[in-house]
Design a protein around this motif. Sequence first.
Motif, PDB file in Angstrom:
ATOM      1  N   PRO A 197      28.812  12.786  17.608  1.00 30.83           N
ATOM      2  CA  PRO A 197      29.409  12.193  16.570  1.00 30.83           C
ATOM      3  C   PRO A 197      29.103  11.294  16.059  1.00 30.83           C
ATOM      4  N   GLY A 198      28.909  11.041  14.689  1.00 31.50           N
ATOM      5  CA  GLY A 198      28.232   9.889  14.196  1.00 31.50           C
ATOM      6  C   GLY A 198      26.846   9.785  13.686  1.00 31.50           C
ATOM      7  N   THR A 199      26.327  11.052  14.346  1.00 30.74           N
ATOM      8  CA  THR A 199      24.797  11.015  13.688  1.00 30.74           C
ATOM      9  C   THR A 199      24.655  11.593  12.208  1.00 30.74           C
ATOM     10  N   ALA A 200      23.662  10.513  11.499  1.00 33.21           N
ATOM     11  CA  ALA A 200      23.445  11.152  10.233  1.00 33.21           C
ATOM     12  C   ALA A 200      22.201  12.113  10.132  1.00 33.21           C
ATOM     13  N   VAL A 201      22.799  12.966   9.448  1.00 35.35           N
ATOM     14  CA  VAL A 201      21.873  14.227   9.240  1.00 35.35           C
ATOM     15  C   VAL A 201      21.740  14.701   7.680  1.00 35.35           C
ATOM     16  N   ALA A 202      21.185  15.669   7.524  1.00 30.37           N
ATOM     17  CA  ALA A 202      21.142  16.329   6.075  1.00 30.37           C
ATOM     18  C   ALA A 202      21.241  17.801   5.794  1.00 30.37           C
ATOM     19  N   VAL A 203      21.673  18.233   4.938  1.00 27.64           N
ATOM     20  CA  VAL A 203      21.652  19.717   4.542  1.00 27.64           C
ATOM     21  C   VAL A 203      20.918  19.817   3.444  1.00 27.64           C
ATOM     22  N   ASP A 204      20.121  20.901   3.554  1.00 25.30           N
ATOM     23  CA  ASP A 204      18.978  21.139   2.634  1.00 25.30           C
ATOM     24  C   ASP A 204      19.818  22.231   1.566  1.00 25.30           C
ATOM     25  N   VAL A 205      20.338  21.536   0.379  1.00 28.52           N
ATOM     26  CA  VAL A 205      21.180  22.311  -0.491  1.00 28.52           C
ATOM     27  C   VAL A 205      20.153  22.594  -1.802  1.00 28.52           C
ATOM     28  N   ARG A 206      19.345  23.966  -1.533  1.00 30.54           N
ATOM     29  CA  ARG A 206      18.527  24.466  -2.729  1.00 30.54           C
ATOM     30  C   ARG A 206      17.571  23.239  -2.928  1.00 30.54           C
ATOM     31  N   GLY A 207      17.022  22.608  -1.935  1.00 27.72           N
ATOM     32  CA  GLY A 207      15.659  21.832  -2.115  1.00 27.72           C
ATOM     33  C   GLY A 207      16.076  20.323  -2.246  1.00 27.72           C
ATOM     34  N   LYS A 208      17.474  20.265  -2.219  1.00 24.82           N
ATOM     35  CA  LYS A 208      17.587  18.757  -2.121  1.00 24.82           C
ATOM     36  C   LYS A 208      18.518  18.291  -0.908  1.00 24.82           C
ATOM     37  N   HIS A 209      18.269  17.094  -0.072  1.00 28.75           N
ATOM     38  CA  HIS A 209      18.779  16.944   1.007  1.00 28.75           C
ATOM     39  C   HIS A 209      20.085  16.226   0.721  1.00 28.75           C
ATOM     40  N   GLU A 210      21.193  16.746   1.164  1.00 30.48           N
ATOM     41  CA  GLU A 210      22.392  16.004   0.995  1.00 30.48           C
ATOM     42  C   GLU A 210      22.970  15.378   2.249  1.00 30.48           C
ATOM     43  N   PRO A 211      23.185  14.019   2.403  1.00 30.31           N
ATOM     44  CA  PRO A 211      23.651  13.381   3.631  1.00 30.31           C
ATOM     45  C   PRO A 211      24.735  14.014   4.360  1.00 30.31           C
ATOM     46  N   VAL A 212      24.841  14.338   5.421  1.00 26.66           N
ATOM     47  CA  VAL A 212      26.097  14.643   6.111  1.00 26.66           C
ATOM     48  C   VAL A 212      26.154  14.030   7.429  1.00 26.66           C
ATOM     49  N   GLU A 213      27.434  13.813   7.865  1.00 25.36           N
ATOM     50  CA  GLU A 213      27.667  13.122   9.252  1.00 25.36           C
ATOM     51  C   GLU A 213      28.160  14.280  10.348  1.00 25.36           C
ATOM     52  N   VAL A 214      27.635  14.192  11.337  1.00 29.85           N
ATOM     53  CA  VAL A 214      28.165  15.024  12.507  1.00 29.85           C
ATOM     54  C   VAL A 214      29.430  14.650  12.923  1.00 29.85           C
ATOM     55  N   VAL A 215      30.462  15.528  13.265  1.00 28.21           N
ATOM     56  CA  VAL A 215      31.706  15.021  13.877  1.00 28.21           C
ATOM     57  C   VAL A 215      32.031  15.935  14.811  1.00 28.21           C
ATOM     58  N   ALA A 216      32.906  15.657  15.639  1.00 29.77           N
ATOM     59  CA  ALA A 216      33.732  16.573  16.647  1.00 29.77           C
ATOM     60  C   ALA A 216      34.620  17.671  15.977  1.00 29.77           C
ATOM     61  N   LEU A 217      34.639  18.600  16.503  1.00 33.75           N
ATOM     62  CA  LEU A 217      35.335  19.755  16.058  1.00 33.75           C
ATOM     63  C   LEU A 217      36.721  19.889  16.845  1.00 33.75           C
TER      64      LEU A 217
END
Length: 372
Positions: free
Chosen positions: A345-365
Amino acid sequence: MSLRHTALDALHRSLGATMTDFAGWDMPLRYGSEREEHIAVRTRAGLFDLSHMGEITVAGPQAGELLDHALVGFISALGVLRARYTMICREDGGILDDLIVYRTAENEYLVVANASNAQVVLDALTERAAGFDAEVRDDRDSYALLAVQGPEANDILASLTDADLPGLKYYALLPATVADRQVWLARTGYTGEDGFEVFCAPADAEHLWTSLSEAGAGKGLVPCGLSCRDTLRLEAGMPLYGHELSTELTPFDAGLGRVVRFDKTTNEGQFVGRKALELAAAEAESKAPRKLVGLVSEGRRVPRAEYSVVDTEGTVIGRITSGSPSPTLGKPIAIAYVDAAHSAPGTAVAVDVRGKHEPVEVVALPFYKRAR
């Protein structure tokens, strides 16, 4: 092949529901705004038709032993009128379906499968019943299933039954009379809220739906479709077969190894898939597998299923299994399998949304947990 219809089909259409094909059933997707339906369940109450689910009865002197053999859980240890979340796996450990099993009597169980897998589960249980003094019965046409979920669910139902609702524990059930109809009443659900599922005869479904609707009118209850059920379960971190679960994954891959009971005392502890699942359990401890995590975005673009998750260098480290705007959090959320090194949790990653990297943060479920 023509779509199947629940006993409430005409009622849904009279309410203006948008219908959709779901696992071969014509089901209500929404009645108006799926966001408003979602919020109603979180803050008041919602009423669902879940009659597409697959009910299978397993009965006989060795019903419990059969289910211990066929499923990964220790089902014979389940108390009468209690329920358990479990799974049925292939010999190679792959998940065929996730299930809820209700013990309705000493030698009788009700297995509830997902609509898309009901026939697969029925066939597997029938095959695995060989040698056991137990009957596997297809009861899908014997039941309709309604669910009333949300903070007001208890009060709404209490006005229609004299059943001991305060004494009905989570994952328990009882035979009850609701609105003068005989039902099985279970304190289970798939929304993250308190609530009840009502198993009834199809002929009684419309009467019960109407009675619940009238009883809930002053409590803000609204009819709800499958669309908001999906966003509710997503916020609650609940897996959906075909997204977080599949035959390509074991329960340990999905972070649900706790449902596998290697300590069964019946059938000498043997069950279908045991050898493969023992290996999967050992690998989960010794290796760094992908883990199931939550992702939250501060942006507006929604991560969707099958989108890639990437690290800060742009290297693919996982994939999205489910994603949606979260009406409760007010921002996009997603569930994803990511490499263990990026799962904290708290790790900064990104999602490839149609070629653009959108920043997201990992959180606990889960993303959302109701106040107790």
